[in-house]
Design an enzyme around this catalytic site. Structure first.
Site, PDB file in Angstrom:
ATOM      1  N   HIS A   1     -24.329 -19.624   9.619  1.00 28.08           N
ATOM      2  CA  HIS A   1     -23.839 -20.678   8.724  1.00 28.08           C
ATOM      3  C   HIS A   1     -24.868 -20.944   7.625  1.00 28.08           C
ATOM      4  O   HIS A   1     -26.067 -21.042   7.898  1.00 28.08           O
ATOM      5  CB  HIS A   1     -23.631 -21.979   9.490  1.00 28.08           C
TER       6      HIS A   1
ATOM      7  N   TYR B   1     -18.622 -28.067  21.768  1.00 28.47           N
ATOM      8  CA  TYR B   1     -18.578 -26.740  21.142  1.00 28.47           C
ATOM      9  C   TYR B   1     -20.011 -26.287  20.870  1.00 28.47           C
ATOM     10  O   TYR B   1     -20.622 -26.666  19.876  1.00 28.47           O
ATOM     11  CB  TYR B   1     -17.765 -26.821  19.847  1.00 28.47           C
TER      12      TYR B   1
ATOM     13  N   LYS C   1     -17.205 -25.246  25.394  1.00 24.91           N
ATOM     14  CA  LYS C   1     -16.945 -23.937  24.777  1.00 24.91           C
ATOM     15  C   LYS C   1     -18.260 -23.389  24.252  1.00 24.91           C
ATOM     16  O   LYS C   1     -19.002 -24.098  23.572  1.00 24.91           O
ATOM     17  CB  LYS C   1     -15.973 -24.094  23.606  1.00 24.91           C
TER      18      LYS C   1
ATOM     19  N   LYS D   1     -19.811 -20.555  21.759  1.00 29.06           N
ATOM     20  CA  LYS D   1     -19.592 -19.511  20.755  1.00 29.06           C
ATOM     21  C   LYS D   1     -20.528 -18.354  21.077  1.00 29.06           C
ATOM     22  O   LYS D   1     -21.756 -18.507  21.041  1.00 29.06           O
ATOM     23  CB  LYS D   1     -19.887 -20.100  19.363  1.00 29.06           C
TER      24      LYS D   1
ATOM     25  N   ASP E   1     -16.310 -17.564  23.452  1.00 26.37           N
ATOM     26  CA  ASP E   1     -15.597 -16.970  22.318  1.00 26.37           C
ATOM     27  C   ASP E   1     -16.549 -16.113  21.474  1.00 26.37           C
ATOM     28  O   ASP E   1     -17.258 -16.629  20.613  1.00 26.37           O
ATOM     29  CB  ASP E   1     -15.031 -18.111  21.457  1.00 26.37           C
ATOM     30  N   PRO E   2     -16.582 -14.773  21.712  1.00 28.98           N
ATOM     31  CA  PRO E   2     -17.479 -13.930  20.925  1.00 28.98           C
ATOM     32  C   PRO E   2     -16.873 -13.438  19.607  1.00 28.98           C
ATOM     33  O   PRO E   2     -17.479 -12.592  18.933  1.00 28.98           O
ATOM     34  CB  PRO E   2     -17.742 -12.758  21.866  1.00 28.98           C
TER      35      PRO E   2
ATOM     36  N   ASN F   1      -7.633 -17.048  18.282  1.00 27.02           N
ATOM     37  CA  ASN F   1      -7.357 -17.556  16.943  1.00 27.02           C
ATOM     38  C   ASN F   1      -7.664 -16.476  15.908  1.00 27.02           C
ATOM     39  O   ASN F   1      -7.692 -16.737  14.714  1.00 27.02           O
ATOM     40  CB  ASN F   1      -8.176 -18.819  16.624  1.00 27.02           C
TER      41      ASN F   1
ATOM     42  N   HIS G   1      -8.173 -24.756  17.589  1.00 30.85           N
ATOM     43  CA  HIS G   1      -9.330 -24.149  16.923  1.00 30.85           C
ATOM     44  C   HIS G   1      -9.938 -25.126  15.920  1.00 30.85           C
ATOM     45  O   HIS G   1      -9.260 -26.022  15.439  1.00 30.85           O
ATOM     46  CB  HIS G   1      -8.813 -22.892  16.200  1.00 30.85           C
ATOM     47  N   SER G   2     -11.210 -24.933  15.581  1.00 31.65           N
ATOM     48  CA  SER G   2     -11.762 -25.731  14.477  1.00 31.65           C
ATOM     49  C   SER G   2     -12.745 -24.913  13.653  1.00 31.65           C
ATOM     50  O   SER G   2     -13.168 -23.827  14.050  1.00 31.65           O
ATOM     51  CB  SER G   2     -12.450 -26.989  15.001  1.00 31.65           C
TER      52      SER G   2
ATOM     53  N   ARG H   1     -17.506 -19.201   1.726  1.00 31.93           N
ATOM     54  CA  ARG H   1     -18.300 -19.025   2.941  1.00 31.93           C
ATOM     55  C   ARG H   1     -18.602 -17.544   3.131  1.00 31.93           C
ATOM     56  O   ARG H   1     -17.702 -16.712   3.072  1.00 31.93           O
ATOM     57  CB  ARG H   1     -17.508 -19.573   4.142  1.00 31.93           C
TER      58      ARG H   1
HETATM   59  O1  GKR Z   1     -18.072 -21.991  12.905  1.00 30.95           O
HETATM   60  O2  GKR Z   1     -18.995 -20.035  13.022  1.00 30.95           O
HETATM   61  C1  GKR Z   1     -18.080 -20.834  13.275  1.00 30.95           C
HETATM   62  C2  GKR Z   1     -16.927 -20.335  14.107  1.00 30.95           C
HETATM   63  O3  GKR Z   1     -17.110 -18.985  14.420  1.00 30.95           O
HETATM   64  C3  GKR Z   1     -15.638 -20.545  13.383  1.00 30.95           C
HETATM   65  O4  GKR Z   1     -15.697 -20.077  12.065  1.00 30.95           O
HETATM   66  C4  GKR Z   1     -14.470 -19.892  14.069  1.00 30.95           C
HETATM   67  O5  GKR Z   1     -13.389 -19.954  13.203  1.00 30.95           O
HETATM   68  O6  GKR Z   1     -14.564 -21.733  15.605  1.00 30.95           O
HETATM   69  C5  GKR Z   1     -13.956 -20.583  15.261  1.00 30.95           C
HETATM   70  C6  GKR Z   1     -13.394 -19.787  16.379  1.00 30.95           C
HETATM   71  O7  GKR Z   1     -13.056 -20.344  17.384  1.00 30.95           O
HETATM   72  O8  GKR Z   1     -13.232 -18.571  16.240  1.00 30.95           O
HETATM   73 MG    MG Z   2     -12.196 -18.628  18.310  1.00 30.62          MG
END
Ligand code: GKR
Ligand code: MG
Length: 428
Positions: free
Chosen positions: A25, A148, A185, A187, A216-217, A272, A323-324, A407
């Protein structure tokens, strides 16, 4: 009541150095705050994706909105969907290799959602009802969200560096202490899968089975690696957890699920990335690649589309979660109203809200409060929140100072972590 003006405020909000398979990010996330003014004196608001693309798309619909009755949304939705169909490339893939919401294929749904949400805010204010009670009525007064967790670099934030299992547990404890979340969750797709497996196991040891876990990879794993991780985390991901987008494509996910089922491993898969449209849901169901669809009003086309998705997944015997992406309080309230009115919402929703701070919040009165990991529907009409215009102006100043308008986590990764970094799928 007729719309007399559309005002869009491009803003930038501070964001910690969070990692995902997309990269890193940037120090500021881009958002757009939308205002619809009317001849009745009421103003409706919404929040959506930021940067040049979403802004230009909103400005392009401006002439259609002037004079429009905010109760009459179907014509705008039909026209935007029709134009998107005409512009579509035949045989074009719907899986997004981009960050969800940034996919050009979602653009019309994203634009419509931003307008729909502001119109529902207007309609709610006009009739004196909260948004969730306009779209069928609430099924719950509070909506639960999940903690998250992200691996991250150290930065100008209170979370520190999180690049191993112990720091991941520390981050989770900090987040749960502050927000009271009851589902977790992680990431993933950032570190070696063995480190991510160790992180999930450490979270289970620390929080116990009362806190369902999901990882969630974002497609960083091959089918082989996904099967291995699913096998090793069979126990931790069962009982209300899931495996989210472990590998790319519905075919890949179908194979992972089939192979795990053969081992009597029933861990459900959520998506998603491979599932971003109603046509994808059908395909995901037929192939049994995905058992849980991740909704998001921002790119599925608004709150009423989420209700259709809730009904569709229910009919198909699938689950639904949410999702967000990085967001502020206006989005959080839209997500909360949407979730409150969805019958088939089977998991706590995702939110990036803990990663943003009061300094950037544009909602009057400051940050939205969580109680036991949940947000309460305010006893106010519309979304139940108003804009703090000084804060919007500060967000706009930040936006004007930064050099980027899109982004790009891959570029950010090259700039700050590794000059040779590329998004390679599968990475493991
Ligand atoms: O914020 O880097 C992030 C996430 O990877 C996001 O962009 C994803 O869209 O939260 C998301 C997801 O569940 O894949
Ligand atoms: Mg996801």
């Amino acid at each position: 009541m007729n719309i007399t003006n559309l005002i869009v405020h491009p803003i930038a909000i501070s964001d910690p150095p969070l990692r995902s398979s997309y990269g890193l990010h940037a120090p500021f996330a881009l958002r757009t705050i939308v205002e619809l003014r009317t001849d009745s004196g009421l103003t409706g608001i919404s929040e959506t994706y930021g940067g040049d693309g979403p802004l230009a798309a909103l400005e392009a619909v401006w002439p259609r909105l002037i004079g429009m009755d905010p109760f009459q949304l179907a014509g705008l939705q039909r026209d935007l969907a029709r134009e998107a169909r005409q512009a579509a490339v035949p045989g074009g893939r719907s899986q997004t290799w981009l960050v969800p919401g940034e996919n050009p294929l979602d653009a019309h749904a994203r634009t419509f959602a931003a307008i729909e949400i502001a119109c529902l805010d207007l309609v709610g204010k006009a009739v004196g009802k909260p948004v969730c009670d306009l779209i069928g009525g609430r099924l719950r007064d509070t909506v639960s969200f999940s903690a998250y967790l992200f691996y991250k670099h150290g930065g100008n934030d209170p979370w520190g560096e999180v690049l191993d299992a112990p720091s991941c547990v520390r981050e989770c404890k900090q987040m749960i202490a502050e927000y009271g979340f009851r589902e977790i969750k992680l990431k993933g797709g950032v570190l070696d899968p063995d480190v991510e497996i160790a992180s999930i196991r450490a979270l289970r040891r620390e929080f116990g089975s009362a806190y369902p876990l999901r990882i969630d990879p974002n497609c960083a794993w091959s089918v082989e690696t996904s099967v291995r991780v699913g096998r090793e985390l069979k126990e931790e991901l069962s009982g209300g957890g899931y495996l989210e987008d472990p590998c790319a494509t519905l075919e890949g996910m179908a194979e992972v699920h089939r192979r795990l089922l053969d081992e009597d491993n029933h861990t459900p898969q959520a998506s998603n990335v491979a599932v971003t449209s109603f046509a994808d849901v059908r395909q995901a169901h037929v192939t049994n690649a995905v058992q849980i669809v991740l909704s998001d009003p921002h790119y599925w086309g608004g709150l009423r589309q989420l209700q259709h998705l809730s009904h569709m997944t229910e009919v198909l015997g699938m689950g639904m979660s949410m999702h967000s992406n990085s967001h502020l309080g206006v989005s959080l309230m839209a997500m909360t109203h949407a979730a409150a009115a969805c019958p088939n919402l089977t998991y706590a929703c995702d939110t990036h809200y803990p990663w943003q701070t009061a300094e950037d919040e544009v909602v009057a009165g400051g940050r939205i409060r969580f109680e036991n990991g949940a947000v309460r529907i305010p006893d106010k009409p519309g979304l139940g929140v108003e804009l703090d215009y000084d804060q919007v102006a500060r967000g706009r100043e930040r936006y004007e100072k930064i050099p980027y308008r899109k982004r790009d986590d891959e570029a950010e990764m090259r700039k700050r972590v590794d000059p040779n970094w590329r998004r390679v799928l599968p990475r493991w």
